[in-house]
Design a protein around this motif. Structure first.
Motif, PDB file in Angstrom:
ATOM      1  N   PRO A  37     -10.937  -4.837  -8.699  1.00 30.76           N
ATOM      2  CA  PRO A  37     -11.145  -4.466  -7.300  1.00 30.76           C
ATOM      3  C   PRO A  37     -10.867  -2.984  -7.058  1.00 30.76           C
ATOM      4  N   ARG A  38     -11.487  -2.435  -6.020  1.00 31.42           N
ATOM      5  CA  ARG A  38     -11.256  -1.035  -5.670  1.00 31.42           C
ATOM      6  C   ARG A  38      -9.830  -0.879  -5.145  1.00 31.42           C
ATOM      7  N   PRO A  39      -9.047   0.043  -5.704  1.00 33.46           N
ATOM      8  CA  PRO A  39      -7.664   0.236  -5.257  1.00 33.46           C
ATOM      9  C   PRO A  39      -7.554   0.547  -3.768  1.00 33.46           C
ATOM     10  N   ALA A  40      -8.510   1.274  -3.204  1.00 34.69           N
ATOM     11  CA  ALA A  40      -8.441   1.652  -1.793  1.00 34.69           C
ATOM     12  C   ALA A  40      -8.479   0.436  -0.875  1.00 34.69           C
ATOM     13  N   GLY A  41      -9.061  -0.657  -1.327  1.00 36.78           N
ATOM     14  CA  GLY A  41      -9.164  -1.847  -0.503  1.00 36.78           C
ATOM     15  C   GLY A  41      -7.997  -2.799  -0.623  1.00 36.78           C
ATOM     16  N   GLN A  42      -6.981  -2.436  -1.387  1.00 38.69           N
ATOM     17  CA  GLN A  42      -5.834  -3.308  -1.595  1.00 38.69           C
ATOM     18  C   GLN A  42      -4.668  -2.902  -0.692  1.00 38.69           C
ATOM     19  N   THR A  43      -3.923  -3.894  -0.239  1.00 34.05           N
ATOM     20  CA  THR A  43      -2.774  -3.649   0.626  1.00 34.05           C
ATOM     21  C   THR A  43      -1.557  -3.297  -0.213  1.00 34.05           C
ATOM     22  N   THR A  44      -0.988  -2.106   0.019  1.00 36.93           N
ATOM     23  CA  THR A  44       0.197  -1.668  -0.722  1.00 36.93           C
ATOM     24  C   THR A  44       1.427  -2.379  -0.184  1.00 36.93           C
ATOM     25  N   LEU A  45       2.174  -3.029  -1.076  1.00 35.59           N
ATOM     26  CA  LEU A  45       3.432  -3.671  -0.703  1.00 35.59           C
ATOM     27  C   LEU A  45       4.580  -2.674  -0.810  1.00 35.59           C
ATOM     28  N   VAL A  46       4.558  -1.879  -1.868  1.00 37.09           N
ATOM     29  CA  VAL A  46       5.621  -0.900  -2.117  1.00 37.09           C
ATOM     30  C   VAL A  46       5.095   0.116  -3.128  1.00 37.09           C
ATOM     31  N   GLU A  47       5.674   1.314  -3.112  1.00 37.95           N
ATOM     32  CA  GLU A  47       5.395   2.290  -4.170  1.00 37.95           C
ATOM     33  C   GLU A  47       6.612   2.343  -5.070  1.00 37.95           C
ATOM     34  N   ARG A  72      -1.652  -6.796 -11.940  1.00 42.84           N
ATOM     35  CA  ARG A  72      -1.762  -6.347 -10.550  1.00 42.84           C
ATOM     36  C   ARG A  72      -1.434  -4.861 -10.440  1.00 42.84           C
ATOM     37  N   VAL A  73      -0.434  -4.409 -11.196  1.00 41.96           N
ATOM     38  CA  VAL A  73      -0.069  -2.991 -11.172  1.00 41.96           C
ATOM     39  C   VAL A  73      -1.218  -2.171 -11.742  1.00 41.96           C
ATOM     40  N   GLY A  74      -1.813  -2.646 -12.823  1.00 40.85           N
ATOM     41  CA  GLY A  74      -2.946  -1.947 -13.411  1.00 40.85           C
ATOM     42  C   GLY A  74      -4.145  -1.896 -12.481  1.00 40.85           C
ATOM     43  N   ASP A  75      -4.414  -2.997 -11.780  1.00 43.75           N
ATOM     44  CA  ASP A  75      -5.533  -3.027 -10.830  1.00 43.75           C
ATOM     45  C   ASP A  75      -5.318  -2.069  -9.674  1.00 43.75           C
ATOM     46  N   SER A  76      -4.068  -1.859  -9.266  1.00 41.58           N
ATOM     47  CA  SER A  76      -3.759  -1.044  -8.086  1.00 41.58           C
ATOM     48  C   SER A  76      -3.730   0.446  -8.366  1.00 41.58           C
ATOM     49  N   ASN A  77      -3.663   0.814  -9.626  1.00 45.96           N
ATOM     50  CA  ASN A  77      -3.519   2.217 -10.015  1.00 45.96           C
ATOM     51  C   ASN A  77      -4.649   2.570 -10.960  1.00 45.96           C
ATOM     52  N   PRO A  78      -5.598   3.377 -10.524  1.00 45.32           N
ATOM     53  CA  PRO A  78      -6.788   3.647 -11.328  1.00 45.32           C
ATOM     54  C   PRO A  78      -6.488   4.496 -12.569  1.00 45.32           C
ATOM     55  N   GLY A  87       4.662   7.309 -17.096  1.00 49.98           N
ATOM     56  CA  GLY A  87       5.261   8.641 -17.113  1.00 49.98           C
ATOM     57  C   GLY A  87       6.400   8.741 -16.115  1.00 49.98           C
ATOM     58  N   THR A  88       7.559   9.214 -16.546  1.00 52.63           N
ATOM     59  CA  THR A  88       8.722   9.326 -15.685  1.00 52.63           C
ATOM     60  C   THR A  88       8.400  10.127 -14.429  1.00 52.63           C
ATOM     61  N   GLY A  89       8.797   9.580 -13.274  1.00 56.20           N
ATOM     62  CA  GLY A  89       8.576  10.244 -12.003  1.00 56.20           C
ATOM     63  C   GLY A  89       7.244   9.914 -11.355  1.00 56.20           C
ATOM     64  N   ARG A  90       6.336   9.330 -12.096  1.00 55.80           N
ATOM     65  CA  ARG A  90       5.029   8.972 -11.537  1.00 55.80           C
ATOM     66  C   ARG A  90       5.214   7.874 -10.492  1.00 55.80           C
ATOM     67  N   ARG A  91       4.451   7.942  -9.416  1.00 54.00           N
ATOM     68  CA  ARG A  91       4.525   6.914  -8.376  1.00 54.00           C
ATOM     69  C   ARG A  91       3.366   5.940  -8.590  1.00 54.00           C
ATOM     70  N   SER A  92       3.707   4.664  -8.671  1.00 57.29           N
ATOM     71  CA  SER A  92       2.717   3.615  -8.871  1.00 57.29           C
ATOM     72  C   SER A  92       2.731   2.688  -7.666  1.00 57.29           C
ATOM     73  N   ARG A  93       1.551   2.250  -7.264  1.00 59.37           N
ATOM     74  CA  ARG A  93       1.441   1.295  -6.155  1.00 59.37           C
ATOM     75  C   ARG A  93       1.596  -0.132  -6.658  1.00 59.37           C
ATOM     76  N   ILE A  94       2.309  -0.938  -5.893  1.00 59.71           N
ATOM     77  CA  ILE A  94       2.376  -2.371  -6.140  1.00 59.71           C
ATOM     78  C   ILE A  94       1.654  -2.995  -4.947  1.00 59.71           C
ATOM     79  N   THR A  95       0.579  -3.735  -5.217  1.00 59.79           N
ATOM     80  CA  THR A  95      -0.264  -4.218  -4.120  1.00 59.79           C
ATOM     81  C   THR A  95      -0.320  -5.734  -4.060  1.00 59.79           C
ATOM     82  N   GLN A  96      -0.804  -6.189  -2.933  1.00 61.52           N
ATOM     83  CA  GLN A  96      -1.115  -7.599  -2.741  1.00 61.52           C
ATOM     84  C   GLN A  96      -2.295  -7.896  -3.659  1.00 61.52           C
TER      85      GLN A  96
END
Length: 99
Positions: A37-47, A72-78, A87-96
């Motif tokens: 799925p397109r990451p932009a269309g997913q609801t972010t639960l937390v970063e 799910r983490v892989g799907d949310s982060n392109p 990578g340390t310090g990188r921000r990853s989205r956790i989505t619905q």
């Protein structure tokens, strides 16, 4: 055949009927391709801010669904490779999950 939280649960099953050398068909069941799925269309639960030594399954284990939901983490982060999320310090989205 798939666990209730599997990313493949809702993917349709298809049947392939190839013929062997003598014209006899045999049936092969398979799952159709899963489109990410397109990451932009997913609801972010937390970063999540990646910590030193974090791996994809470690990140997923901290959130609902647990390590088996690392897809799910892989799907949310392109990214192309799971290592790109680590990578340390990188921000990853956790989505619905997108259905």
């Amino acid at each position: 055949m798939f666990a209730p939280a599997s990313r493949y649960l809702t993917i349709q099953t298809a049947i392939l009927e190839p013929k062997d050398g003598e014209g006899e068909a045999r049936r092969i069941a398979y799952r159709r391709r899963r489109l990410i799925p397109r990451p932009a269309g997913q609801t972010t639960l937390v970063e999540h801010t990646v910590l030193e030594g974090d791996r994809l399954v470690d990140i997923a284990a901290r959130y609902p669904g647990g390590p088996a939901q690392c897809w799910r983490v892989g799907d949310s982060n392109p990214v192309l490779c799971p290592e790109d999320l680590e990578g340390t310090g990188r921000r990853s989205r956790i989505t619905q999950p997108a259905l």
